[in-house]
Design an enzyme around this catalytic site. Structure first.
Site, mmCIF file in Angstrom:
data_model
loop_
_atom_site.group_PDB
_atom_site.id
_atom_site.type_symbol
_atom_site.label_atom_id
_atom_site.label_comp_id
_atom_site.label_asym_id
_atom_site.label_seq_id
_atom_site.Cartn_x
_atom_site.Cartn_y
_atom_site.Cartn_z
ATOM 1 N N ASP A 9 43.103 -33.874 -16.245
ATOM 2 C CA ASP A 9 43.042 -33.478 -17.612
ATOM 3 C C ASP A 9 44.767 -33.723 -18.814
ATOM 4 O O ASP A 9 45.719 -33.232 -17.789
ATOM 5 C CB ASP A 9 42.452 -31.962 -17.512
ATOM 6 N N GLU B 299 42.320 -29.064 -14.398
ATOM 7 C CA GLU B 299 43.999 -28.165 -13.887
ATOM 8 C C GLU B 299 44.674 -27.065 -15.254
ATOM 9 O O GLU B 299 44.647 -26.310 -14.784
ATOM 10 C CB GLU B 299 44.527 -29.295 -13.634
#
Length: 384
Positions: free
Chosen positions: A75, A137
């Site tokens: 991400d 994350e």
């Protein structure tokens, strides 16, 4: 095709997937899965509860424990409100630099891992080599937490983890934890001319913040000897909102705050103290006026820090691969602490500079990509 050219091509594909944490990462995971499957990796795709996010865990080499994990998050942070000079999701090359959202944080490392996969697959690996690509994350390390729990369920015990966050290929052996919370205050609205008849949520939020700030001063006195800057656990209030108008008693307020503990005991110290203050002082005072008044804290994320240890297999491996003899600590957080708490030796080392992360015109240099590929090539040779 040489390794760098292949990695650059893969990075362009990865950047084109707009995997902002609020959105799905499934297309990227499918792309990486296809590349790894093509070279014979054993693939496990682990979806979250919504079915819109997934971790990818893939293995080359023999079955069993004692493997080495190459880990990166898929991400990226949003680009909203940032002034980019080109499309952030279309990689641009200029002057030896590759521009695009996620180039350094941290699709550059993932691209290097995927570019080296065919070479790893052709080697006679004596230990398992794992690829772990996670989701979310940037919003609390949700994917990595789920991944390590799944590995426990599978009774799979890798030995060492290399997390490829952008460190300019320096070895990082420690960072603080990051614990994030939202505390909501529910009071009782009323006319400002009779404040004693209402419960002002903002007032109690202020008292809560004052208690947090007092605890932040106490944390300075508790700091053990360490290399962090600052060396104590920090507390910070990042956002406060509440109320409707100046002449209305505020019925709701919200405080968003975080702490970055040096040691787990500091996190427990803060949570126990602020909970006692709420239970014994604030909530009883609020409910003496309005029984339904309340204070509720929501855990946004509690990510353990990476604790420097005297003996670290992961640090020793990366030191041998890079030729560096010194390891450092950093202020930013990563998923490394989760791998460490799962029983693995963990270290952070990856291409690109953290100074470029989260900014407009984020970039990574071809030189850094090349250095990372060299480290990975030597890792393959070491494992075989």
């Amino acid at each position: 095709m040489d390794h760098l050219a292949r990695a650059k091509g893969i990075l362009g594909e990865l950047i084109a997937f707009p995997t902002v944490s609020a959105d799905s990462n499934l297309q990227l995971i499918a792309y990486a899965s296809e590349l790894l499957s093509h070279v014979g990796a054993r693939i496990s795709v682990m979806r979250d509860e919504t079915g819109t996010k997934a971790n990818l865990f893939a293995t080359l080499g023999p079955e069993g424990d004692g493997g080495v994990v190459l880990s990166g998050h898929s991400d990226v942070v949003p680009v909203d409100g940032q002034n980019w000079t080109s499309d952030p999701f279309a990689m641009r090359e200029e002057g030896g630099l590759l521009y695009g959202r996620g180039t350094c944080d941290m699709k550059g490392f993932i691209a290097c891992c995927l570019a080296m996969a065919p070479e790893f697959a052709a080697m006679e690996l004596k230990r398992p080599l794992h690829f772990a690509f996670t989701y979310d994350e940037e919003v609390g390390c949700m994917g990595a937490r789920s991944l390590v729990e799944e590995l426990k369920r599978m009774e799979l015990r890798p030995s060492a983890a290399i997390i490829g966050e952008p460190t300019s290929m320096r070895i990082i052996e420690g960072h603080k934890g990051c614990f994030e919370y939202t505390t909501e205050f529910t009071g009782l609205a009323g006319h400002a001319s009779r404040p004693e008849l209402g419960v002002n949520a903002i007032e109690y939020a202020m008292r809560y913040i004052n208690r947090l700030m007092a605890l932040s001063e106490e944390l300075k006195e508790r700091a053990p000897s360490n290399r962090f800057s600052p060396p104590w656990t920090t507390l910070q209030v990042g956002r406060v909102e509440g109320g409707a108008a100046r002449n209305v008693i505020a019925s709701h307020a919200r405080v968003e705050w975080e702490m970055r503990p040096v040691v787990d005991a500091d996190a427990s110290f803060v949570k126990e103290n602020i909970t006692s203050y709420v239970d014994e002082v604030l909530r009883p005072a609020m409910q003496a006026i309005h029984a339904e008044a309340d204070i509720v804290t929501h855990v946004i994320g509690e990510v353990e820090g990476l604790e420097p240890v005297e003996e670290s297999e992961a640090r020793r491996i990366v030191s041998e691969l890079t030729g560096l003899t010194e390891a450092e600590v950093v202020a930013f957080g990563t998923e490394a602490g989760l791998f460490q708490t799962a029983g693995m030796s963990a270290v952070i080392c990856g291409p690109g500079s953290i100074d470029q992360a989260h900014k407009p015109d984020e970039f990574i240099s071809l030189a850094q990509m090349d250095a990372c590929l060299g480290m990975l090539e030597r890792l393959g040779a070491r494992l075989s």
